[in-house]
Scaffold this active site. Structure first.
Site, PDB file in Angstrom:
ATOM      1  N   ALA B  14      12.818   3.278  -7.603  1.00 48.51           N
ATOM      2  CA  ALA B  14      12.430   2.552  -8.728  1.00 48.51           C
ATOM      3  C   ALA B  14      11.116   2.438  -8.957  1.00 48.51           C
ATOM      4  O   ALA B  14      10.186   2.589  -8.084  1.00 48.51           O
ATOM      5  CB  ALA B  14      13.142   1.117  -8.487  1.00 48.51           C
ATOM      6  N   CYS B  15      10.508   2.189 -10.043  1.00 49.18           N
ATOM      7  CA  CYS B  15       9.018   1.957 -10.404  1.00 49.18           C
ATOM      8  C   CYS B  15       8.597   0.695  -9.376  1.00 49.18           C
ATOM      9  O   CYS B  15       9.308  -0.308  -9.293  1.00 49.18           O
ATOM     10  CB  CYS B  15       9.246   1.366 -11.921  1.00 49.18           C
ATOM     11  SG  CYS B  15       7.571   0.701 -12.345  1.00 49.18           S
ATOM     12  N   PRO B  16       7.465   0.921  -8.906  1.00 49.29           N
ATOM     13  CA  PRO B  16       6.440   1.997  -9.165  1.00 49.29           C
ATOM     14  C   PRO B  16       6.573   3.074  -8.200  1.00 49.29           C
ATOM     15  O   PRO B  16       5.358   3.838  -8.029  1.00 49.29           O
ATOM     16  CB  PRO B  16       5.227   1.168  -9.070  1.00 49.29           C
ATOM     17  CG  PRO B  16       5.599   0.165  -8.120  1.00 49.29           C
ATOM     18  CD  PRO B  16       6.848  -0.157  -8.161  1.00 49.29           C
ATOM     19  N   MET B  17       7.408   3.065  -7.331  1.00 52.93           N
ATOM     20  CA  MET B  17       7.443   3.957  -5.969  1.00 52.93           C
ATOM     21  C   MET B  17       7.175   5.447  -6.701  1.00 52.93           C
ATOM     22  O   MET B  17       6.570   6.238  -5.980  1.00 52.93           O
ATOM     23  CB  MET B  17       8.749   4.188  -5.378  1.00 52.93           C
ATOM     24  CG  MET B  17       8.884   2.588  -4.624  1.00 52.93           C
ATOM     25  SD  MET B  17       7.342   2.373  -3.645  1.00 52.93           S
ATOM     26  CE  MET B  17       7.567   3.716  -2.576  1.00 52.93           C
TER      27      MET B  17
END
Lengths: 131, 183
Positions: B14-17
């Site tokens: 998921a964001c920000p990964m």
């Protein structure tokens, strides 16, 4: 265009933590210089024990499952990643004194400073965000 | 399958990964090379395009297959603008009306996301080993994104005995005509 992002973390819940660290890591990954000033309940976010058990807002507990399903990183993971990307953490001296906390209560690598320290950094930052 | 120099698996993150992983992965590439980012985060498409433009890389495009997004990013160059030295040039809007071969020397991934109809793809890095695919009797119009790589390619061709070679200026960034895609 400013290459600096300044963030004030003044609240200590789980949602607050995600807002702070998602923006911080995204900015750092975009080659911005990032500093976060942790003050009042915001200190929870980098407190060695408290950061592992940040609370959901009342009535939102059912979202725990959603966080797991979306494979969202944990707060300690985001903290580590932010530091790895060069995000600088500043804990507010005054709040620490009020709460009886010392630098050793927080994750390694933080700095302790006062409001002026942050203001000096933030004077030419864009954006400056408060959570 | 679009050719990339490196694949990054950011599926399930998921964001920000996806952005954080992309930033780390792209440091392993050389300027001009292409990174493929595999992600399932639906926000990753807009995020990666914005990220690339803010840090100076080139977002090429995205292919969707099932639940997976395949994003392609070409590592940006920090080199100063070099002077283009190949003397025979032709302007972009002239080439459609001319006979001959349009040779596109950008990376395969850039070509895949949009090229001039009928153009042949040979990336600059492969040109010297693929000269036998070209005909010395034919006019060759060499094109890239901004005219820099095509300038070098035209010089390579001239050095190898090709005489009817033209560098197309400015380059695909200014092309307003039809684009053919292979994605």
């Amino acid at each position: 265009m400013s290459n600096k992002v300044a963030i004030i973390a003044a609240n200590g819940g789980l949602f607050d933590a995600y807002k702070v660290f998602n923006i911080a890591t995204a900015a750092a990954a975009s080659e911005k210089e990032v500093q976060i000033f942790f003050t009042f309940e915001g200190l929870n976010l980098i407190h060695k024990q408290a950061m592992h058990a940040l609370e959901m807002p009342a009535g939102k507990e059912h979202l725990t499952e959603g966080f797991e399903k979306a494979n969202v990183p944990t707060i300690p993971q985001l903290v580590e990643m932010a530091q790895e990307l060069g995000v600088k953490f500043i804990a507010c001296q005054m709040t620490m004194d009020v709460m009886g906390l010392t630098k050793e209560d927080f994750v390694d690598g933080i700095e302790v400073g006062g409001a002026v320290t942050f203001l000096e950094y933030a004077k030419d930052a864009s954006p400056t965000l408060t959570f | 399958m679009i050719k990339a120099n490196l694949q990054l698996d950011a599926k399930g993150l998921a964001c920000p990964m996806p952005i954080v992983k992309t930033k780390k992965a792209i440091t392993d590439l050389e300027e001009g090379q292409v990174l493929e980012v595999q992600a399932t985060d639906k926000g990753s498409k807009a995020d990666l395009a914005a990220w690339a433009s803010s840090v100076g890389h080139q977002y090429l495009g995205t292919v969707e297959e099932g639940d997976v997004f395949y994003h392609y990013i070409r590592k940006g160059s920090s080199e100063p603008e070099v002077e283009k030295t190949f003397e025979h040039t032709v302007s972009l809007n002239e080439i459609e009306s001319r006979d001959g071969l349009i040779l596109d020397v950008r990376e395969e991934a850039e070509y895949a996301f949009g090229h001039i109809e009928g153009a042949k793809s040979i990336p600059l890095g492969e040109l010297e080993s693929r000269l036998e695919e070209l005909n010395k009797e034919q006019e060759i119009y060499v094109v890239c994104r901004t005219g820099k790589r095509s300038d070098m390619a035209a010089q390579i061709l001239a050095k190898n005995g090709f005489t009817k070679v033209y560098n197309v200026l400015p380059g695909m960034t200014e092309w307003n005509g039809k684009l053919t895609k292979e994605v």
